[in-house]
Design a protein around this motif. Structure first.
Motif, PDB file in Angstrom:
ATOM      1  N   VAL A 336     -48.802 144.958 -26.447  1.00 60.70           N
ATOM      2  CA  VAL A 336     -49.873 145.885 -26.400  1.00 60.70           C
ATOM      3  C   VAL A 336     -50.302 146.559 -27.847  1.00 60.70           C
ATOM      4  CG1 VAL A 336     -48.674 146.822 -24.277  1.00 60.70           C
ATOM      5  CG2 VAL A 336     -47.754 147.630 -26.658  1.00 60.70           C
ATOM      6  N   ALA A 337     -49.697 145.816 -28.850  1.00 62.11           N
ATOM      7  CA  ALA A 337     -50.025 146.488 -29.932  1.00 62.11           C
ATOM      8  C   ALA A 337     -50.901 145.176 -30.863  1.00 62.11           C
ATOM      9  CB  ALA A 337     -48.873 146.557 -31.109  1.00 62.11           C
ATOM     10  N   LEU A 338     -51.035 144.389 -30.007  1.00 60.02           N
ATOM     11  CA  LEU A 338     -52.052 142.905 -30.560  1.00 60.02           C
ATOM     12  C   LEU A 338     -53.448 143.689 -31.089  1.00 60.02           C
ATOM     13  CD1 LEU A 338     -51.496 139.977 -28.194  1.00 60.02           C
ATOM     14  CD2 LEU A 338     -50.546 140.218 -30.561  1.00 60.02           C
ATOM     15  N   PRO A 339     -54.192 143.315 -32.341  1.00 56.80           N
ATOM     16  CA  PRO A 339     -55.514 143.491 -32.554  1.00 56.80           C
ATOM     17  C   PRO A 339     -56.320 143.466 -31.300  1.00 56.80           C
ATOM     18  CG  PRO A 339     -54.688 142.042 -33.982  1.00 56.80           C
ATOM     19  CD  PRO A 339     -53.606 142.139 -33.160  1.00 56.80           C
ATOM     20  N   ARG A 340     -57.460 144.259 -31.281  1.00 61.31           N
ATOM     21  CA  ARG A 340     -58.146 144.463 -30.117  1.00 61.31           C
ATOM     22  C   ARG A 340     -59.058 143.242 -30.439  1.00 61.31           C
ATOM     23  NH1 ARG A 340     -59.013 149.492 -27.890  1.00 61.31           N
ATOM     24  NH2 ARG A 340     -57.971 151.022 -29.041  1.00 61.31           N
ATOM     25  N   ARG A 341     -59.181 142.348 -31.574  1.00 62.05           N
ATOM     26  CA  ARG A 341     -59.824 141.379 -31.677  1.00 62.05           C
ATOM     27  C   ARG A 341     -59.052 140.501 -32.533  1.00 62.05           C
ATOM     28  NH1 ARG A 341     -64.895 143.523 -32.379  1.00 62.05           N
ATOM     29  NH2 ARG A 341     -65.147 142.636 -34.177  1.00 62.05           N
ATOM     30  N   MET A 356     -47.437 138.713 -33.414  1.00 60.74           N
ATOM     31  CA  MET A 356     -47.320 137.514 -32.327  1.00 60.74           C
ATOM     32  C   MET A 356     -45.741 137.212 -32.268  1.00 60.74           C
ATOM     33  SD  MET A 356     -50.386 135.054 -32.735  1.00 60.74           S
ATOM     34  CE  MET A 356     -52.184 135.677 -32.703  1.00 60.74           C
ATOM     35  N   VAL A 357     -44.893 138.281 -31.837  1.00 64.59           N
ATOM     36  CA  VAL A 357     -43.464 138.313 -31.595  1.00 64.59           C
ATOM     37  C   VAL A 357     -42.936 138.573 -30.144  1.00 64.59           C
ATOM     38  CG1 VAL A 357     -41.377 138.915 -32.620  1.00 64.59           C
ATOM     39  CG2 VAL A 357     -43.043 138.338 -34.232  1.00 64.59           C
ATOM     40  N   ASN A 358     -42.164 137.915 -29.748  1.00 67.15           N
ATOM     41  CA  ASN A 358     -41.513 137.998 -28.437  1.00 67.15           C
ATOM     42  C   ASN A 358     -40.352 138.772 -28.690  1.00 67.15           C
ATOM     43  OD1 ASN A 358     -40.066 137.877 -25.983  1.00 67.15           O
ATOM     44  ND2 ASN A 358     -41.309 135.898 -25.297  1.00 67.15           N
ATOM     45  N   VAL A 359     -40.227 139.949 -28.889  1.00 68.05           N
ATOM     46  CA  VAL A 359     -38.885 140.638 -28.748  1.00 68.05           C
ATOM     47  C   VAL A 359     -37.441 140.334 -28.167  1.00 68.05           C
ATOM     48  CG1 VAL A 359     -37.777 142.947 -29.274  1.00 68.05           C
ATOM     49  CG2 VAL A 359     -40.260 142.442 -30.231  1.00 68.05           C
ATOM     50  N   PRO A 360     -37.722 140.297 -26.797  1.00 64.35           N
ATOM     51  CA  PRO A 360     -36.644 139.660 -25.942  1.00 64.35           C
ATOM     52  C   PRO A 360     -35.998 138.604 -26.170  1.00 64.35           C
ATOM     53  CG  PRO A 360     -38.363 141.167 -24.707  1.00 64.35           C
ATOM     54  CD  PRO A 360     -39.016 140.746 -25.998  1.00 64.35           C
ATOM     55  N   ALA A 361     -36.823 137.634 -26.398  1.00 64.09           N
ATOM     56  CA  ALA A 361     -36.591 136.408 -26.668  1.00 64.09           C
ATOM     57  C   ALA A 361     -36.259 135.970 -28.259  1.00 64.09           C
ATOM     58  CB  ALA A 361     -37.824 135.476 -26.322  1.00 64.09           C
ATOM     59  N   VAL A 369     -46.962 129.144 -35.582  1.00 65.79           N
ATOM     60  CA  VAL A 369     -47.427 127.828 -35.882  1.00 65.79           C
ATOM     61  C   VAL A 369     -48.627 127.409 -34.923  1.00 65.79           C
ATOM     62  CG1 VAL A 369     -46.694 125.302 -35.630  1.00 65.79           C
ATOM     63  CG2 VAL A 369     -45.366 126.820 -36.576  1.00 65.79           C
ATOM     64  N   GLU A 370     -48.445 127.896 -33.555  1.00 63.49           N
ATOM     65  CA  GLU A 370     -49.632 127.725 -32.683  1.00 63.49           C
ATOM     66  C   GLU A 370     -50.637 128.281 -32.874  1.00 63.49           C
ATOM     67  OE1 GLU A 370     -51.056 125.865 -29.008  1.00 63.49           O
ATOM     68  OE2 GLU A 370     -49.818 125.322 -30.698  1.00 63.49           O
ATOM     69  N   SER A 371     -50.533 129.771 -33.593  1.00 62.94           N
ATOM     70  CA  SER A 371     -51.703 130.362 -33.750  1.00 62.94           C
ATOM     71  C   SER A 371     -52.479 129.846 -35.323  1.00 62.94           C
ATOM     72  CB  SER A 371     -51.510 131.786 -34.097  1.00 62.94           C
ATOM     73  OG  SER A 371     -50.656 131.929 -35.270  1.00 62.94           O
ATOM     74  N   ARG A 403     -55.845 133.389 -25.649  1.00 63.91           N
ATOM     75  CA  ARG A 403     -55.682 133.852 -24.508  1.00 63.91           C
ATOM     76  C   ARG A 403     -55.305 132.921 -23.501  1.00 63.91           C
ATOM     77  NH1 ARG A 403     -60.264 137.277 -25.904  1.00 63.91           N
ATOM     78  NH2 ARG A 403     -59.423 139.634 -26.199  1.00 63.91           N
ATOM     79  N   GLU A 404     -55.766 131.601 -23.775  1.00 65.18           N
ATOM     80  CA  GLU A 404     -55.365 130.472 -22.790  1.00 65.18           C
ATOM     81  C   GLU A 404     -54.223 129.785 -23.285  1.00 65.18           C
ATOM     82  OE1 GLU A 404     -58.840 128.036 -22.929  1.00 65.18           O
ATOM     83  OE2 GLU A 404     -60.108 129.307 -21.945  1.00 65.18           O
ATOM     84  N   SER A 405     -53.572 130.335 -24.192  1.00 65.72           N
ATOM     85  CA  SER A 405     -52.355 129.688 -24.766  1.00 65.72           C
ATOM     86  C   SER A 405     -51.009 130.290 -24.446  1.00 65.72           C
ATOM     87  CB  SER A 405     -52.210 129.690 -26.414  1.00 65.72           C
ATOM     88  OG  SER A 405     -52.037 130.966 -26.909  1.00 65.72           O
ATOM     89  N   PHE A 406     -49.984 129.635 -24.549  1.00 68.05           N
ATOM     90  CA  PHE A 406     -48.641 130.228 -24.376  1.00 68.05           C
ATOM     91  C   PHE A 406     -48.299 131.406 -25.037  1.00 68.05           C
ATOM     92  CE2 PHE A 406     -47.617 126.702 -27.450  1.00 68.05           C
ATOM     93  CZ  PHE A 406     -46.786 127.571 -28.306  1.00 68.05           C
ATOM     94  N   ILE A 407     -48.898 131.702 -26.106  1.00 69.57           N
ATOM     95  CA  ILE A 407     -48.629 132.854 -26.783  1.00 69.57           C
ATOM     96  C   ILE A 407     -48.964 134.219 -25.914  1.00 69.57           C
ATOM     97  CG2 ILE A 407     -49.288 134.414 -29.009  1.00 69.57           C
ATOM     98  CD1 ILE A 407     -50.234 131.565 -30.160  1.00 69.57           C
ATOM     99  N   TRP A 408     -50.228 134.055 -25.556  1.00 70.38           N
ATOM    100  CA  TRP A 408     -50.755 135.052 -24.584  1.00 70.38           C
ATOM    101  C   TRP A 408     -49.746 135.223 -23.339  1.00 70.38           C
ATOM    102  CZ3 TRP A 408     -54.464 138.408 -26.148  1.00 70.38           C
ATOM    103  CH2 TRP A 408     -55.037 139.543 -25.246  1.00 70.38           C
ATOM    104  N   SER A 409     -49.664 134.166 -22.523  1.00 64.92           N
ATOM    105  CA  SER A 409     -48.704 134.497 -21.457  1.00 64.92           C
ATOM    106  C   SER A 409     -47.327 134.764 -21.450  1.00 64.92           C
ATOM    107  CB  SER A 409     -48.871 133.043 -20.657  1.00 64.92           C
ATOM    108  OG  SER A 409     -48.186 132.066 -21.288  1.00 64.92           O
ATOM    109  N   ASP A 410     -46.771 134.380 -22.815  1.00 64.54           N
ATOM    110  CA  ASP A 410     -45.373 134.827 -23.056  1.00 64.54           C
ATOM    111  C   ASP A 410     -45.304 136.027 -23.399  1.00 64.54           C
ATOM    112  OD1 ASP A 410     -44.694 131.894 -22.577  1.00 64.54           O
ATOM    113  OD2 ASP A 410     -43.811 131.794 -24.681  1.00 64.54           O
ATOM    114  N   LEU A 411     -46.163 136.640 -24.338  1.00 60.39           N
ATOM    115  CA  LEU A 411     -46.124 138.075 -24.773  1.00 60.39           C
ATOM    116  C   LEU A 411     -46.388 139.111 -23.548  1.00 60.39           C
ATOM    117  CD1 LEU A 411     -47.660 137.792 -28.276  1.00 60.39           C
ATOM    118  CD2 LEU A 411     -45.331 137.893 -27.539  1.00 60.39           C
ATOM    119  N   LYS A 412     -47.513 138.581 -22.840  1.00 61.78           N
ATOM    120  CA  LYS A 412     -47.690 139.575 -21.851  1.00 61.78           C
ATOM    121  C   LYS A 412     -46.633 139.630 -20.619  1.00 61.78           C
ATOM    122  CE  LYS A 412     -51.515 140.381 -18.339  1.00 61.78           C
ATOM    123  NZ  LYS A 412     -52.723 139.816 -17.694  1.00 61.78           N
TER     124      LYS A 412
END
Length: 560
Positions: A336-341, A356-361, A369-371, A403-412
Motif C-alpha cells: 500500500v506504500a509503493l510509489p504510484r509509479r 519492496m519488503v515483505n514484512v511477514p516473511a 535483486v529482481e527489481s 506488476r507481472e513479477s513475484f514481487i507484486w504478487s507476494d507483496l499484494k
C-alpha cells in the motif's frame, strides 16, 4: 499536552536537493546508465546491464566510454549494509541464469531447521511456524559479504563502481532527470572549505536508477518532486543486530515474538528477534521494532541487550564473544506504500528505496535483486534506436514488468498484515492469521498505514528496566558504535536535520531511539553529535531528516 514528532518538522525541503546542471559542459561526467547505490538492487542491475552489453555489442557503443556507473556512499560496497539475513535465492538464480551457482556465493549454508518462540520473561514457548516465515530452501548470509561479492561480479561485467561518493542532488531539467550531483568533500563543521576540499560533480546519464536502500535520500526527493508517493505513507522499523563468535554451533534459524515487547495496543510495539547460525562458530542475533511505537523511552539497542538476558537466548551465547554490531531501518509499508509509479522521465526506483519488503516473511533481498534486473531490462529497452527514456511513459515497461513479477504478487498477498498489528499483538496476530488463511483476500481492500511521526508519545519509565552494560553479555551504545568501524570525521558538517528546541518527551524519544548515542536531551534542547551516526535512518521516520554526509563517512560493516 499531546506531543507528536510530526508537530516539530525538521528544517528541510526537497527543493534544496533538486538542481539543473551546474558544471561547465567540459567538466561534467557523462555515463550511459547511472546507478545510485551499490546494494543488492544496484549491483544486480549493473550485472544484468553487463550481460545485455555482452549480448548486444551495439548497445556498448550507444552507452559510451563509461557504460554503467554505480555510486556508493560507503567506503566500499557493503560498508553500510545490515540485514538478518536469510536469503531467498530465487532472484539470484534468475539474475545469473546458471552462470553462477548458489555454491559459488558467500552463504553460510542452507537453512536446515527453524523454530518460532513466544517469549515471556521466564519462559520460551515454541509455537507453529507461520506459513510466511518458513525458510526451507533459503540460505543464511552476511549481507555485507554478499554485497561485496556482487560488486566483484558487477565489475567483472564491466561496471565502474565509485565508492565514497554521495549522490546529494537530483539533476532535473525540463521535467526530466538528467543525473545527479555528488556531494562536496573536505568541508569543516560550519561548512568552510578545508585544505583537502573537493567540490561535487555533475554526473549525467541517459537513465538514472535509484537503488539507495531504506530511507533513500534522493528517492524521497524524487517521489516528492514528481508527486509519486504511494496511497499510504511509508512506515519503518529499526533493526539492531550483533554477530557473536560462540563455543557451540547453532543448527537452526530461530525467531521470537513477545517479550521484551509489550502486547497492549496503546504501546504499538510490533516486532521480534532473529537468531541465525553463521557457520559452526558464529551466530547473528537482532531485534527489530516498528517505529510507530509510542513510548519515548523505548530503545531498540537496549531491548536487544535485554533479550540476551533471557535464559533461552543467553545459553546460546555462553562463553562467546561479540565481534560485530550494526543498525538499520527497514521499510514496512509494503504494497500500500509503493510509489504510484516506479518511474519518472529518465528515472527508475528499485529495491528497499521503493519499499519492496515483505514484512511477514522478513524478506526483501530477493525483491531488490529482481527489481534491479528488471530495471536494467527496462532501461535498455528505452534506449533502442528511435526511443528516448525521457519521453513520458517510456520507462513504463518497468512498472509492467514489476506488476507481472513475484514481487507484486507476494507483496499484494500480505498487503494488510503490518497494519493489523497497530491493534496490539494478540488482535493483530488473529487478523494476520485470517489474512494468511485467505491468501490476502481478507479484508478485500487496502488498509491504510499511518505516519510513524504522527503517533503521540509518552513516557513510562521503561528505561529503568534495561540491563546495565557489563561488557561481556550486554553493551552500551558507544562501544557498539566503535565496533561498527565508524569513519565519520569529528569536524564534519552536521548531516542530521532536527529542531533543537522541542518538548522533553520528544528529546527523550530521540535520545533513546538512536542506537548510536547521537542525540542528547539537555534542558529543553537537543544536542547532536553527528560524528557518532551509523546512518541507520531512524531519525527520518521519527520527526527529523537524514541528509547525505560526506562520502566515505559512516560505518565500515564487514559481517552484518
Amino acid at each position: 499536552m499531546t506531543v507528536r514528532p510530526s508537530d516539530y518538522p525538521p528544517p528541510f525541503t526537497p527543493r534544496e536537493f533538486v538542481t539543473e546542471p551546474i558544471d561547465p559542459v567540459d567538466e561534467r561526467i557523462d555515463v550511459g546508465i547511472l546507478i545510485v547505490g551499490a546494494g543488492p538492487a544496484g549491483l544486480a542491475c549493473a550485472i544484468r546491464l553487463g550481460q545485455l552489453v555482452q549480448e548486444r555489442p551495439d548497445l556498448a557503443e550507444r552507452l559510451g566510454e563509461v557504460a554503467v556507473a554505480v555510486l556508493e556512499k560507503g567506503k566500499q560496497p557493503g560498508s553500510h549494509i545490515v540485514s538478518g539475513a536469510v536469503v531467498n535465492p530465487r532472484g539470484l538464480r534468475r539474475l545469473f541464469r546458471g552462470q553462477k551457482r548458489i555454491e559459488d556465493m558467500p552463504f553460510y549454508g542452507e537453512v536446515e531447521a527453524e523454530s518460532v518462540y513466544l517469549l515471556r520473561p521466564n519462559t520460551a514457548i515454541r509455537i507453529p511456524t507461520p506459513p510466511t516465515m518458513k525458510n526451507h530452501g533459503n540460505y543464511v548470509a552476511s549481507l555485507a559479504q554478499l554485497t561485496r561479492w556482487l560488486a566483484e561480479q558487477a565489475e567483472e561485467a564491466g561496471a565502474t563502481i565509485l565508492p565514497e561518493t554521495t549522490a546529494e542532488k537530483l539533476i532535473v531539467k525540463d521535467g526530466r532527470v538528467l543525473g545527479v550531483r555528488t556531494g562536496d568533500k573536505g568541508r569543516g563543521r560550519n561548512g568552510e572549505r578545508l585544505a583537502n576540499f573537493e567540490p561535487g560533480t555533475d554526473i549525467l546519464a541517459r537513465v538514472t536508477i535509484l537503488c539507495e536502500g531504506t530511507q533513500g535520500h534522493l528517492t524521497g526527493v524524487a517521489l516528492d518532486t514528481f508527486g509519486l508517493a504511494g496511497e499510504s505513507p511509508q512506515v519503518w522499523a529499526l533493526g539492531v543486530k550483533e554477530v557473536w563468535k560462540v563455543e557451540h554451533p547453532l543448527r537452526r534459524v530461530v525467531h521470537t515474538l513477545g517479550w521484551p515487547l509489550r502486547a497492549a495496543a496503546k504501546y504499538r510495539e510490533f516486532g521480534g528477534s532473529f537468531i541465525y547460525p553463521m557457520g559452526k562458530d558464529m551466530v547473528t542475533l537482532g531485534m527489530v521494532v516498528g517505529l510507530d511505537y509510542r513510548d519515548a523511552e523505548l530503545s531498540v539497542h537496549d531491548l536487544l541487550q535485554q533479550l540476551k538476558t533471557h535464559r533461552f537466548v543467553k545459553r546460546m551465547l555462553e562463553g562467546g564473544e561479540r565481534v560485530a554490531w550494526g543498525a538499520k531501518t527497514i521499510p514496512e509499508g509494503g504494497f500500500v506504500a509503493l510509489p504510484r509509479r516506479l518511474h519518472a522521465p529518465g528515472l527508475l526506483f528499485c529495491g528497499d528505496g521503493a519499499g519492496m519488503v515483505n514484512v511477514p516473511a522478513l524478506k526483501g533481498i530477493h525483491y531488490a535483486v529482481e527489481s534491479g534486473r528488471l530495471a536494467a531490462d527496462a532501461a535498455v529497452d528505452a534506449l533502442r534506436p528511435g526511443r528516448t527514456p525521457w519521453t513520458p511513459g517510456a520507462l513504463g515497461v518497468y512498472d509492467e514488468a514489476v506488476r507481472e513479477s513475484f514481487i507484486w504478487s507476494d507483496l499484494k498477498a500480505v498487503r494488510n498484515m503490518r497494519q493489523a498489528f497497530g491493534r496490539g499483538f494478540y488482535a493483530g496476530g488473529m487478523l494476520a492469521g485470517a489474512m494468511t488463511a485467505s491468501r490476502g483476500n481478507f479484508p478485500p481492500g487496502n488498509m491504510a498505514t499511518e505516519h510513524d511521526a504522527d503517533q503521540p508519545i509518552f513516557r513510562t519509565g521503561r528505561s529503568k528496566s534495561y540491563p546495565a552494560p557489563d561488557g561481556k553479555l550486554t553493551f552500551d551504545k558507544l562501544s557498539s558504535v566503535f565496533l561498527s568501524g565508524n569513519r565519520t570525521r569529528d569536524d564534519a558538517p552536521n548531516h542530521l536535520r532536527v529542531q533543537t528546541r522541542v518538548p522533553g518527551e520528544l528529546a527523550s524519544m530521540w535520545e533513546h531511539m538512536c542506537p548510536a548515542q547521537v542525540y542528547e536531551a539537555a534542558d529543553g534542547t537537543v544536542e547532536v553529535t553527528a560524528s557518532n551516526c551509523v546512518q541507520c535512518g531512524a531519525i527520518t521516520a521519527k520527526g527529523g531528516r537524514f541528509v547525505p554526509p560526506e562520502g566515505g563517512a559512516g560505518p565500515e560493516y564487514t559481517l552484518t
